[in-house]
Write a protein that holds these residues in place. Structure first.
Motif, PDB file in Angstrom:
ATOM      1  N   VAL A 119       0.838  -1.203   0.000  1.00 41.23           N
ATOM      2  CA  VAL A 119       0.000   0.000   0.000  1.00 41.23           C
ATOM      3  C   VAL A 119       0.871   1.251   0.000  1.00 41.23           C
ATOM      4  O   VAL A 119       0.597   2.217  -0.725  1.00 41.23           O
ATOM      5  CB  VAL A 119      -0.943  -0.006   1.216  1.00 41.23           C
TER       6      VAL A 119
ATOM      7  N   ASN B  97      -0.787   6.407  -6.602  1.00 38.62           N
ATOM      8  CA  ASN B  97      -2.043   5.671  -6.773  1.00 38.62           C
ATOM      9  C   ASN B  97      -2.952   5.949  -5.576  1.00 38.62           C
ATOM     10  O   ASN B  97      -2.767   5.403  -4.498  1.00 38.62           O
ATOM     11  CB  ASN B  97      -1.760   4.170  -6.899  1.00 38.62           C
TER      12      ASN B  97
ATOM     13  N   PRO C  78      -6.135   6.382  -2.914  1.00 41.56           N
ATOM     14  CA  PRO C  78      -7.194   5.509  -2.389  1.00 41.56           C
ATOM     15  C   PRO C  78      -8.466   5.702  -3.210  1.00 41.56           C
ATOM     16  O   PRO C  78      -8.802   6.832  -3.588  1.00 41.56           O
ATOM     17  CB  PRO C  78      -7.381   6.004  -0.953  1.00 41.56           C
TER      18      PRO C  78
ATOM     19  N   TYR D 106     -12.236   2.347   1.492  1.00 44.56           N
ATOM     20  CA  TYR D 106     -11.273   2.718   0.442  1.00 44.56           C
ATOM     21  C   TYR D 106     -10.495   1.493  -0.029  1.00 44.56           C
ATOM     22  O   TYR D 106      -9.988   0.712   0.789  1.00 44.56           O
ATOM     23  CB  TYR D 106     -10.285   3.759   0.973  1.00 44.56           C
ATOM     24  N   PHE D 107     -10.405   1.349  -1.342  1.00 45.44           N
ATOM     25  CA  PHE D 107      -9.598   0.293  -1.934  1.00 45.44           C
ATOM     26  C   PHE D 107      -8.207   0.861  -2.212  1.00 45.44           C
ATOM     27  O   PHE D 107      -8.068   1.840  -2.942  1.00 45.44           O
ATOM     28  CB  PHE D 107     -10.247  -0.236  -3.210  1.00 45.44           C
ATOM     29  N   MET D 108      -7.209   0.259  -1.608  1.00 49.20           N
ATOM     30  CA  MET D 108      -5.831   0.738  -1.708  1.00 49.20           C
ATOM     31  C   MET D 108      -5.097  -0.053  -2.789  1.00 49.20           C
ATOM     32  O   MET D 108      -5.134  -1.289  -2.806  1.00 49.20           O
ATOM     33  CB  MET D 108      -5.122   0.589  -0.358  1.00 49.20           C
ATOM     34  N   GLN D 109      -4.397   0.656  -3.670  1.00 49.16           N
ATOM     35  CA  GLN D 109      -3.745   0.041  -4.820  1.00 49.16           C
ATOM     36  C   GLN D 109      -2.265  -0.245  -4.552  1.00 49.16           C
ATOM     37  O   GLN D 109      -1.658   0.345  -3.654  1.00 49.16           O
ATOM     38  CB  GLN D 109      -3.861   0.967  -6.028  1.00 49.16           C
TER      39      GLN D 109
ATOM     40  N   LYS E 224      -3.931  -3.359  -9.466  1.00 52.25           N
ATOM     41  CA  LYS E 224      -4.830  -4.160  -8.627  1.00 52.25           C
ATOM     42  C   LYS E 224      -4.952  -3.559  -7.236  1.00 52.25           C
ATOM     43  O   LYS E 224      -4.115  -2.776  -6.789  1.00 52.25           O
ATOM     44  CB  LYS E 224      -4.329  -5.592  -8.532  1.00 52.25           C
ATOM     45  N   TYR E 225      -6.023  -3.962  -6.562  1.00 54.95           N
ATOM     46  CA  TYR E 225      -6.220  -3.585  -5.169  1.00 54.95           C
ATOM     47  C   TYR E 225      -5.500  -4.594  -4.278  1.00 54.95           C
ATOM     48  O   TYR E 225      -5.510  -5.794  -4.549  1.00 54.95           O
ATOM     49  CB  TYR E 225      -7.702  -3.580  -4.804  1.00 54.95           C
TER      50      TYR E 225
ATOM     51  N   VAL F  31      -8.054  -3.019   1.920  1.00 55.75           N
ATOM     52  CA  VAL F  31      -9.252  -2.219   2.137  1.00 55.75           C
ATOM     53  C   VAL F  31      -9.063  -1.437   3.436  1.00 55.75           C
ATOM     54  O   VAL F  31      -8.775  -2.019   4.482  1.00 55.75           O
ATOM     55  CB  VAL F  31     -10.506  -3.111   2.247  1.00 55.75           C
TER      56      VAL F  31
ATOM     57  N   PHE G 252      -7.005  -7.318   0.724  1.00 57.64           N
ATOM     58  CA  PHE G 252      -8.049  -7.473  -0.294  1.00 57.64           C
ATOM     59  C   PHE G 252      -8.023  -8.896  -0.820  1.00 57.64           C
ATOM     60  O   PHE G 252      -6.973  -9.415  -1.220  1.00 57.64           O
ATOM     61  CB  PHE G 252      -7.830  -6.487  -1.443  1.00 57.64           C
TER      62      PHE G 252
END
Length: 545
Positions: free
Chosen positions: A221, A229, A231, A242-245, A251-252, A255, A355
């Motif tokens: 992350v 990138n 959130p 929030y999906f963290m890349q 890709k994630y 979360v 994730f």
């Protein structure tokens, strides 16, 4: 249980009050007919219902008039989720002119693998209910995020051209979509001053050694944030999610759920009113404690063979709760209340969870295809933690191995370990697997559980349960262990813990209330639990096989 302080104050919505006058003629009430107001996405919808309508029927009316699918709806009134679809409108105290808040559950994410003609592969987490045209737009947007413009020409799967109107859900989850592109066109790079950001774990005990998979998640992350990138906040759900890349942005990897963006909290992004007394959406929970419960769920999910979770043991536990840790994170991409000026001093605290790649959740299919042992591992966790929010939408479905064996992954545990049993709800209670007896291996695991060790473990990690929450864990663990000793099924045990109707207390609530009524001045907690144990034995003997 410790909680980050969240400023709570009552809020009056002038727009809602004025709307009642706009729709004045609708407010004429005859017989049981009443008018309620549904708020969603900043708009107010007047709706006529009957006091004798069930919550499920109200949701169906919303679907008919506005198109929001019933299973994606979550209705909130008076700071409480109207979770029991079979209960009546009047059971929840909803009356003429009341305002109900409608939020939508988090979309079903499907990770699509796309392979370009030049051999590059990308993963795109997308809403499975969207179409291929939506996927193309996602690819284009992502291409720009990478500093490249990815010009989509056609998409193919198994040699078949995918038309824009075809639903993504119709494409098998494990398939690779082949992308025919015109070219990768480089664009001129511009110097952009990066936002100030960081993410690091919160460790309150210097003797704690975080497992490697949590460190890997945090590192990935951090790499994503460092490379710009941002959130990605879900527009759905009742709290800030929030999906963290990762560093590639393909890709994630995690979360993130900040405590100040939980439902009814000060920075909630979904427009829900603030809690006036600190209570959460579920009875017996507190606003600002959801993230801590998420972490507690992971810590309590002990590995099958190694017993209680050790300091450095980060493997997936018996029930499959994803690795989760408390972190602090700084980024201007997070939501702040209107009028708040973001600064580098504002740090978010919350839970960070790995994730899990999946094919959707259990709402998408009939439960008949789920392996018995996969359902049973969820039941063990939910009974043990008195989970107040186990619906089919927060159980992910994935496959593993060459034969594609189905694996269930439980998520969203912000309402486990409540102070009381009032809102315990288990969707799996009505699945056929719940009526099957536990296997010897599962019974052995249940027998190894120890509530006192669990309470001490959480305290070691800085999660000091309140007296009420600790009591819940002790009683629910007691019920689970006594139940399996008598050969009871998950259905038998779960039925003791869940209410049949909104206003009739469950068997476990009756046991606790009777024990409380019999308490004498100066009675210790140990003596109270002994009374609960005796009353529980009497009830369970009637169900014994």
């Amino acid at each position: 249980m410790s909680a980050v302080d969240v400023a709570l104050s009552p809020v009056q919505d002038e727009s809602v009050r004025s709307t009642r006058h706009i729709y004045g003629p609708l407010a004429l009430c005859t017989n049981e007919s009443i008018v309620i107001y549904i708020t969603v996405a900043g708009s107010v919808i007047p709706m006529r219902v009957l006091e004798s309508d069930s919550i499920g029927e109200v949701k169906l009316k919303i679907q008919t008039s506005k198109g929001f699918v019933v299973k994606m709806q979550k209705l909130i009134f008076g700071g409480r989720e109207l979770a029991r679809n079979e209960s009546l409108v009047k059971d929840y105290g909803v009356s003429n002119g009341n305002v109900l808040h409608l939020v939508l559950k988090i979309s079903d994410l499907l990770v699509i693998t796309v392979r370009t003609t030049c051999g590059k592969e990308f993963e795109f987490p997308v809403d499975r209910h969207q179409d291929i045209g939506y996927l193309k737009r996602t690819i284009l947007k992502k291409g720009k995020d990478f500093g490249e413009e990815l010009k989509v020409h056609e998409l193919f799967c198994n040699g078949e051209k995918l038309e824009d109107k075809k639903l993504i859900d119709d494409v098998t989850a494990d398939a690779v979509i082949h992308l025919l592109v015109q070219k990768f066109a480089k664009v001129r790079a511009k110097h952009v001053e990066r936002d100030v950001q960081f993410l690091e774990p919160i460790v309150v005990n210097p003797n704690i050694e975080l497992p490697s998979n949590i460190w890997d998640m945090i590192s990935s992350v951090c790499d994503g944030l460092t490379k710009g990138n941002r959130p990605i906040r879900s527009s759905e759900g009742s709290g800030g999610t929030y999906f963290m890349q990762d560093g590639s942005g393909n890709k994630y990897v995690a979360v993130f759920k900040p405590v100040d963006e939980e439902p009814l909290a000060v920075n909630n992004p979904q427009g829900l009113p603030l809690s006036t007394n600190g209570e959460g959406l579920k009875r017996g929970t507190r606003v600002g404690e959801g993230a801590f419960r998420e972490v507690a769920a992971f810590l309590l999910d002990h590995p099958r063979k190694r017993g209680h979770r050790s300091l450095s043991n980060g493997e997936i536990g018996f029930s499959g709760v994803p690795p989760t840790a408390m972190v602090q994170c700084l980024h201007n991409g997070f939501h702040h209340h209107n009028g708040f000026e973001w600064s580098s001093e504002y740090i978010k605290f919350g839970s960070l969870q790995l994730f899990m790649k999946n094919e959707g959740n259990c709402e998408d299919r009939g439960p008949g295809e789920f392996p018995v042992e996969e359902v049973h591992k969820i039941t063990v966790f939910d009974i043990r933690t008195a989970n107040a929010d186990r619906h089919a939408g927060n159980i992910l479905v994935s496959r593993e191995g060459e034969k594609g064996r189905i694996v269930l992954t439980p998520i969203d545990h912000g309402y486990c370990l409540p102070e009381n049993f009032e809102d315990c709800t288990f969707d799996w209670l009505y699945w056929p697997q719940a009526r099957q007896p536990y296997s010897p291996e599962t019974i052995e695991y249940i027998k190894s559980l120890d509530a006192e060790q669990d309470i001490n473990l959480l305290k070691f990690y800085g999660l000091d349960l309140s007296v009420e929450c600790a009591r819940t864990l002790r009683i629910s663990t007691m019920l689970l262990k006594k139940g399996v000793e008598r050969g009871l099924t998950p259905f038998d045990i779960g039925s003791i813990m869940c209410r049949e109707t909104l206003n009739n207390e469950s068997v476990i609530e009756e046991i606790v209330r009777t024990a409380q009524d019999s308490m004498l001045p100066g009675m210790t907690e140990a003596a109270f639990l002994e009374t609960v144990s005796t009353l529980m034995d009497i009830k369970l003997e009637k169900l014994k096989i």
